[in-house]
Each structure stands twice: as structure tokens, then as C-alpha cells.
Design a protein around this motif. Structure first.
Motif, PDB file in Angstrom:
ATOM      1  N   ALA A 326       0.832  -1.198   0.000  1.00 39.53           N
ATOM      2  CA  ALA A 326       0.000   0.000   0.000  1.00 39.53           C
ATOM      3  C   ALA A 326       0.867   1.249   0.000  1.00 39.53           C
ATOM      4  O   ALA A 326       2.078   1.186   0.249  1.00 39.53           O
ATOM      5  N   ARG A 327       0.230   2.374  -0.291  1.00 36.11           N
ATOM      6  CA  ARG A 327       0.834   3.688  -0.086  1.00 36.11           C
ATOM      7  C   ARG A 327       0.172   4.321   1.114  1.00 36.11           C
ATOM      8  O   ARG A 327      -1.062   4.340   1.216  1.00 36.11           O
ATOM      9  N   VAL A 328       0.971   4.857   2.024  1.00 34.69           N
ATOM     10  CA  VAL A 328       0.443   5.565   3.190  1.00 34.69           C
ATOM     11  C   VAL A 328       0.642   7.055   2.964  1.00 34.69           C
ATOM     12  O   VAL A 328       1.774   7.542   2.924  1.00 34.69           O
ATOM     13  N   HIS A 329      -0.460   7.774   2.798  1.00 30.01           N
ATOM     14  CA  HIS A 329      -0.429   9.223   2.620  1.00 30.01           C
ATOM     15  C   HIS A 329      -0.751   9.882   3.959  1.00 30.01           C
ATOM     16  O   HIS A 329      -1.790   9.583   4.560  1.00 30.01           O
ATOM     17  N   VAL A 330       0.105  10.765   4.403  1.00 24.66           N
ATOM     18  CA  VAL A 330      -0.103  11.477   5.669  1.00 24.66           C
ATOM     19  C   VAL A 330      -0.550  12.897   5.364  1.00 24.66           C
ATOM     20  O   VAL A 330       0.096  13.617   4.592  1.00 24.66           O
ATOM     21  N   ARG A 331      -1.654  13.283   5.952  1.00 28.01           N
ATOM     22  CA  ARG A 331      -2.202  14.620   5.777  1.00 28.01           C
ATOM     23  C   ARG A 331      -2.029  15.404   7.067  1.00 28.01           C
ATOM     24  O   ARG A 331      -2.238  14.875   8.160  1.00 28.01           O
ATOM     25  N   GLU A 332      -1.654  16.653   6.956  1.00 28.77           N
ATOM     26  CA  GLU A 332      -1.284  17.445   8.125  1.00 28.77           C
ATOM     27  C   GLU A 332      -2.019  18.776   8.120  1.00 28.77           C
ATOM     28  O   GLU A 332      -2.158  19.415   7.070  1.00 28.77           O
ATOM     29  N   MET A 333      -2.481  19.210   9.290  1.00 33.53           N
ATOM     30  CA  MET A 333      -3.197  20.484   9.398  1.00 33.53           C
ATOM     31  C   MET A 333      -2.201  21.639   9.434  1.00 33.53           C
ATOM     32  O   MET A 333      -1.217  21.609  10.173  1.00 33.53           O
ATOM     33  N   ILE A 334      -2.473  22.652   8.641  1.00 32.91           N
ATOM     34  CA  ILE A 334      -1.604  23.833   8.569  1.00 32.91           C
ATOM     35  C   ILE A 334      -2.410  25.057   9.002  1.00 32.91           C
ATOM     36  O   ILE A 334      -3.499  24.936   9.560  1.00 32.91           O
ATOM     37  N   GLU A 335      -1.868  26.233   8.722  1.00 33.21           N
ATOM     38  CA  GLU A 335      -2.533  27.472   9.117  1.00 33.21           C
ATOM     39  C   GLU A 335      -3.936  27.546   8.537  1.00 33.21           C
ATOM     40  O   GLU A 335      -4.188  27.105   7.414  1.00 33.21           O
ATOM     41  N   GLY A 337      -6.479  25.987   9.686  1.00 34.49           N
ATOM     42  CA  GLY A 337      -7.249  24.776   9.938  1.00 34.49           C
ATOM     43  C   GLY A 337      -7.473  23.910   8.726  1.00 34.49           C
ATOM     44  O   GLY A 337      -8.437  23.137   8.666  1.00 34.49           O
ATOM     45  N   HIS A 338      -6.573  23.990   7.718  1.00 28.05           N
ATOM     46  CA  HIS A 338      -6.694  23.190   6.509  1.00 28.05           C
ATOM     47  C   HIS A 338      -5.675  22.050   6.533  1.00 28.05           C
ATOM     48  O   HIS A 338      -4.591  22.169   7.113  1.00 28.05           O
ATOM     49  N   PHE A 339      -6.032  20.948   5.849  1.00 30.84           N
ATOM     50  CA  PHE A 339      -5.115  19.829   5.729  1.00 30.84           C
ATOM     51  C   PHE A 339      -4.425  19.867   4.368  1.00 30.84           C
ATOM     52  O   PHE A 339      -5.000  20.306   3.371  1.00 30.84           O
ATOM     53  N   THR A 340      -3.187  19.368   4.346  1.00 29.32           N
ATOM     54  CA  THR A 340      -2.448  19.203   3.109  1.00 29.32           C
ATOM     55  C   THR A 340      -1.483  18.045   3.307  1.00 29.32           C
ATOM     56  O   THR A 340      -1.407  17.458   4.389  1.00 29.32           O
ATOM     57  N   ARG A 341      -0.739  17.687   2.259  1.00 24.18           N
ATOM     58  CA  ARG A 341       0.202  16.574   2.405  1.00 24.18           C
ATOM     59  C   ARG A 341       1.307  16.950   3.388  1.00 24.18           C
ATOM     60  O   ARG A 341       1.784  18.085   3.413  1.00 24.18           O
ATOM     61  N   ALA A 342       1.657  15.970   4.237  1.00 26.00           N
ATOM     62  CA  ALA A 342       2.683  16.197   5.252  1.00 26.00           C
ATOM     63  C   ALA A 342       4.069  16.178   4.628  1.00 26.00           C
ATOM     64  O   ALA A 342       4.282  15.645   3.537  1.00 26.00           O
ATOM     65  N   SER A 343       5.020  16.757   5.342  1.00 23.76           N
ATOM     66  CA  SER A 343       6.418  16.706   4.919  1.00 23.76           C
ATOM     67  C   SER A 343       7.270  16.393   6.141  1.00 23.76           C
ATOM     68  O   SER A 343       6.981  16.844   7.243  1.00 23.76           O
ATOM     69  N   GLY A 344       8.286  15.590   5.959  1.00 21.93           N
ATOM     70  CA  GLY A 344       9.147  15.216   7.069  1.00 21.93           C
ATOM     71  C   GLY A 344       8.653  13.985   7.790  1.00 21.93           C
ATOM     72  O   GLY A 344       7.684  13.340   7.384  1.00 21.93           O
ATOM     73  N   GLN A 349       7.665  12.990   0.696  1.00 18.58           N
ATOM     74  CA  GLN A 349       6.796  13.300  -0.433  1.00 18.58           C
ATOM     75  C   GLN A 349       5.326  13.352  -0.017  1.00 18.58           C
ATOM     76  O   GLN A 349       4.448  13.467  -0.856  1.00 18.58           O
ATOM     77  N   GLY A 350       5.100  13.252   1.289  1.00 23.81           N
ATOM     78  CA  GLY A 350       3.721  13.192   1.757  1.00 23.81           C
ATOM     79  C   GLY A 350       3.181  11.789   1.844  1.00 23.81           C
ATOM     80  O   GLY A 350       2.055  11.585   2.308  1.00 23.81           O
ATOM     81  N   TYR A 351       3.957  10.809   1.375  1.00 26.37           N
ATOM     82  CA  TYR A 351       3.518   9.417   1.432  1.00 26.37           C
ATOM     83  C   TYR A 351       4.734   8.493   1.448  1.00 26.37           C
ATOM     84  O   TYR A 351       5.871   8.921   1.186  1.00 26.37           O
TER      85      TYR A 351
END
Length: 481
Positions: A326-335, A337-344, A349-351
């Protein structure tokens, strides 16, 4: 591909700074974004909630029962909105387990009594509280040794959670057994099974570590093995993390994970540590067995509970078509209150890609689960036909493909005719390929009252026979000349 939306640590409460509507809106907005990303993430087919549905009442809070009820109402509203937005309201596709915050500390404390001075249990407190299955607890706050004096009361510390869960799944195909230690959820038409474990055994206001009830993993394995239909992917779900800082004690014993891997679970999922992670765990026998373990960050923990530098997160797990990874995509909340792809944090790459051990037989060959299921279904259908249980035979055979010319198709036809299940026969022979199948289709349509449809099929059959006869005559004349 089959996509799991994995959320954890909701900590729902009327006092939470992010309310349900704002949180659902952020998840829906992110959905509109990630389906167009590269690689694209398909919309979720199921939702996994790995514990801590509510925040919980403070120890000693006077109105704690009212607080707990109100928090579960907030959690139910949030989960209900999610099912309507992402799962067309189908609650059977949402998997829920308890976390340590779902354990009522006030109920647990009310079941305990202080062990008096001079009691033999106080002679070696460390040994007393660490004995397997110990009914003793140590409180560092008041430096007292406690004994669980009322086991029935102690067992009720999750009653509010179970009452919520039973209410949530009422009217669905999900059957909740609060005493078993795990629940089964069949997803992707049975190709994926989730064993949702309760890792709060022995967890209370003084004991924070995660644990399964003794023997639970083995019993779960036997229940899965005895199922009539096996799944392509076996998922184990629990709440507690398996590693962390040395001063913390709120982990699940890693040997529990090794036991799950040894029993053929390929994917493990949990929460609790409030940060996303993915790792592989191995059990070495004659051949090594591998299970991938994925942690979801906290969707809505308070800022005091989030690790420093970590934002609110959730995962999207996109399972390969062959169920091998599988691919695991991590989504992270930013300024804002919105979510976007995580980094780090291992997801640059967000996944990240994960894989697991494909099931092997005793000879080390890859097991074809689909073929096993088809063979077992045919054998069961044959036995049911032999005992003249036509309905059971049809139920067994309808769960597998019945391609043209196959033995399964022959059994399906016989069982359906015996049951007079004309609807099934209409669907089975919608694209008939022989005169006998077409004749059966006409009978099915006639019995269903679709006389126009029956006439249309009959006319097509006559035309086909006429064209076939012309072709034979032409071939005969050619040969004679």
C-alpha cells in the motif's frame, strides 16, 4: 485500489477548540484536493478510527457521568457526519475501537480500595503491582497502594464506550461482542477483514500500559481460520503505540505485535502516539513473516497532548489491487485549519510505500486465497445439494465467480432452479451463451412477469438459429462444389 481513511485520537468534547463542523469541512476540503494530486488518492472506501473517541472526565469531577455522556454525543455526531460524507451513510464501513481516553477513570477508582498498612501486599509493592494479571495499583500522587475490590465495577469502566458503540452499529451487519476482546469488520466485499482489538485490558487511572486480554490473539486467529471464506488481507487494529520515550509506560508489549505477525496478519494499525509512522515487524520462523504497522497522528488532540512540532494529522492508506502492499499518505493540518500533504517524519513526499508478507503454504508457496475460497464454496455447495438444502447451496455458490462453462455455473444453475430464484437466474444468464441458458433465461423472465423481455430474448434466439442454419447450408454447398 481500496482506500482506508485512518483517523485516531479524536478527543471529542463540547469544549474542544475545533468543533465537528469545522473538522468535517477540513476533511472534505482536503478530499477535494488529494483526489487530484500525483499520485492521486482515490476517495476512501472505509474509515478506521483507532481509539480515543472522547477526551474523558477528570478524576474526581463531580458530574463525570454527565460529562462522559455529552462527549460521546459529540463523538457520535462527528462520526455520523463522516459516514454520510464519505461512506453514503453506511456505518458498517466504519471501524471503531476504544482507546485509553475511553476508559472511565472515575468508574475504575470507585472499584478500588486503599490497601492498609501491614497488609502482606505492601511488603514488596513493585512485585505486587507487576505480577501478571495483578489486581493491585500504585498511585504516585498520594503514594498509596490500591486493590481492585469490586471486579464487576472495574469491568464497567468501558460501559459508556460499549453503549455508544452498540448504538452506533444498531441496524447494521456489524455484531458487537463487548466481552470477546476483538470485533470483526468485513470490507471490500470480504477481501479485507479487520480484527479490531481492545488494547485497554488492565488500563485505568493508575495503569497506563496497553494490553490485550490473555489468549485473545490466539482465539481471534482460530475464528478467522474457521471462517467459510478467507480474506486477501488481514488487518489488525489496536490503540496503543509500541514504542516511545523511556520515561513513558503507556505502550503495548511489542511481543503482541510479533504474535499478530506470526498468525498471518499483514497490516497493523494504531494511534495513541499522536504522530504518523510506518514500520515493518518480522517474526522469524522457518521463513520470516512480515507485518507492516502504520500509526495515525492525532486528528484533534489538544495542544498540550501533541508532541512538540507535530500538527494534527490523519492517514489515507491506498491498498494495491493485488493486496501485496500500500501507499500511506499522511495529511497534516496547517494554518487556517486546513489539511495538506505532510512533509518530514519519514514522509518527505507526503507518502511512503509499505509491503507485507504474502500468505504462504507449508511448502513455502504463495497461497492463492481466491482459488481457495472458490474451491471451498464449491465443496460446501455440493454438500448442500446432496442434503437437498437448495438455498444453502445457492448462498455458497453466489459468493464466487461462475464463468461460462464452469462447474460453479452448473451448480449455481441447479441450485437456483430448485429454489426458483428467478432474479438470480436472470442476472446469471443476462449474457447467455447456449440454447439451454437462453431457455432458462426466458423462463426466469416469464416467472418475473417480464413478458416483453422474454419475447425479446425468444426472438433473438430464433434469429440466431436462423442465421446459424444459413451458415451451415452455405458451408455444405461450398463443400459439395
Amino acid at each position: 485500489m481500496f482506500t482506508l481513511l485512518h483517523i485516531s485520537d479524536l478527543h471529542r468534547s463540547p469544549e474542544e477548540p475545533v468543533d465537528n463542523t469545522a473538522l468535517v469541512a477540513a476533511l472534505v476540503n482536503d478530499h477535494d484536493r488529494y483526489i487530484g494530486e500525483t499520485p492521486a488518492v482515490p476517495p476512501p472506501d472505509a474509515i478506521i478510527v483507532s481509539g480515543d473517541l472522547m477526551q474523558g472526565a477528570r478524576l474526581g469531577q463531580s458530574d463525570w457521568e454527565k460529562v462522559v455522556r455529552e462527549q460521546y454525543l459529540v463523538a457520535e455526531d462527528f462520526l455520523d457526519q463522516l459516514t454520510k460524507r464519505f461512506l453514503n451513510g453506511d456505518r458498517s464501513k466504519m471501524v471503531i475501537i476504544p482507546g485509553n481516553h475511553d476508559v472511565c477513570w472515575n468508574t475504575a477508582l470507585s472499584s478500588m480500595e486503599v490497601v492498609p498498612d501491614g497488609d502482606p501486599a505492601r511488603q514488596n509493592v513493585y512485585a505486587t503491582i507487576n505480577e501478571p494479571g495483578s489486581g493491585y495499583r500504585w498511585s504516585w500522587k498520594d503514594l498509596q497502594l490500591y486493590r481492585i475490590a469490586n471486579p464487576n465495577r472495574y469491568a464497567a469502566r468501558l460501559d459508556a464506550y460499549w453503549e455508544f458503540t452498540e448504538r452506533f452499529y444498531a441496524g447494521t451487519s456489524v455484531r458487537i461482542d463487548r466481552h470477546r476482546g476483538y470485533q470483526f469488520f468485513d470490507l471490500d466485499d470480504g477481501r479485507v477483514v479487520v480484527a479490531a482489538f481492545d488494547s485497554t485490558h488492565g488500563n485505568d487511572c493508575f495503569s497506563y500500559s496497553g494490553s490485550f486480554r490473555p489468549g485473545v490473539v490466539g482465539r481471534c486467529y482460530l475464528d478467522l481460520r474457521d471462517r467459510e471464506r478467507q480474506s486477501m488481507l488481514k488487518v489488525a487494529l489496536w490503540h496503543h503505540s509500541v514504542q516511545g520515550p523511556p520515561t513513558r509506560v503507556d505502550y503495548l508489549d511489542i511481543n503482541e505485535v510479533y504474535q499478530l505477525a506470526g498468525h498471518g496478519f499483514q497490516l497493523g494499525m494504531h494511534g495513541h502516539q499522536h504522530v504518523a509512522a510506518a514500520a515493518a515487524y518480522y517474526v522469524h520462523r522457518e521463513r520470516s513473516q512480515e507485518m507492516a504497522v502504520v500509526s495515525a497522528g492525532s486528528l484533534c488532540a489538544g495542544f498540550r497532548e501533541l508532541p512538540r512540532g507535530v500538527n494534527r494529522q490523519y492517514n489515507l492508506i491506498v491498498i494495491n489491487d493485488d493486496y501485496s502492499g500500500a501507499r500511506v499518505h499522511v495529511r497534516e493540518m496547517i494554518e487556517g485549519g486546513h489539511f495538506t500533504r505532510a512533509s518530514g517524519q519519514g514522509f518527505l513526499q507526503g507518502y511512503t510505500e509499505i509491503g507485507w508478507q504474502i500468505p504462504l503454504d507449508a511448502a513455502g508457496r504463495q497461497v492463492n486465497v481466491a482459488q481457495q475460497n472458490e474451491r471451498r464454496a464449491i465443496e460446501q455447495a455440493e454438500r448442500a445439494l446432496g442434503s437437498r438444502d437448495w438455498k444453502a447451496a445457492l448462498d455458497y455458490i453466489r459468493s464466487i465467480p461462475a464463468p461460462i462453462g464452469s462447474y460453479a455455473r452448473k451448480i449455481a444453475t441447479e441450485a437456483a432452479l430448485r429454489c426458483e430464484d428467478w432474479t438470480f437466474l436472470k442476472a446469471l444468464f443476462a449474457d447467455s451463451h447456449s440454447t439451454s441458458e437462453t431457455t432458462t433465461l426466458i423462463a426466469a423472465l416469464t416467472n418475473l412477469g417480464d413478458l416483453d423481455g422474454a419475447e425479446e430474448v425468444l426472438t433473438a434466439l430464433r434469429v440466431s438459429r436462423s442465421q446459424y442454419g444459413v451458415a451451415l447450408r452455405s458451408e455444405s454447398l461450398c463443400c459439395d462444389s
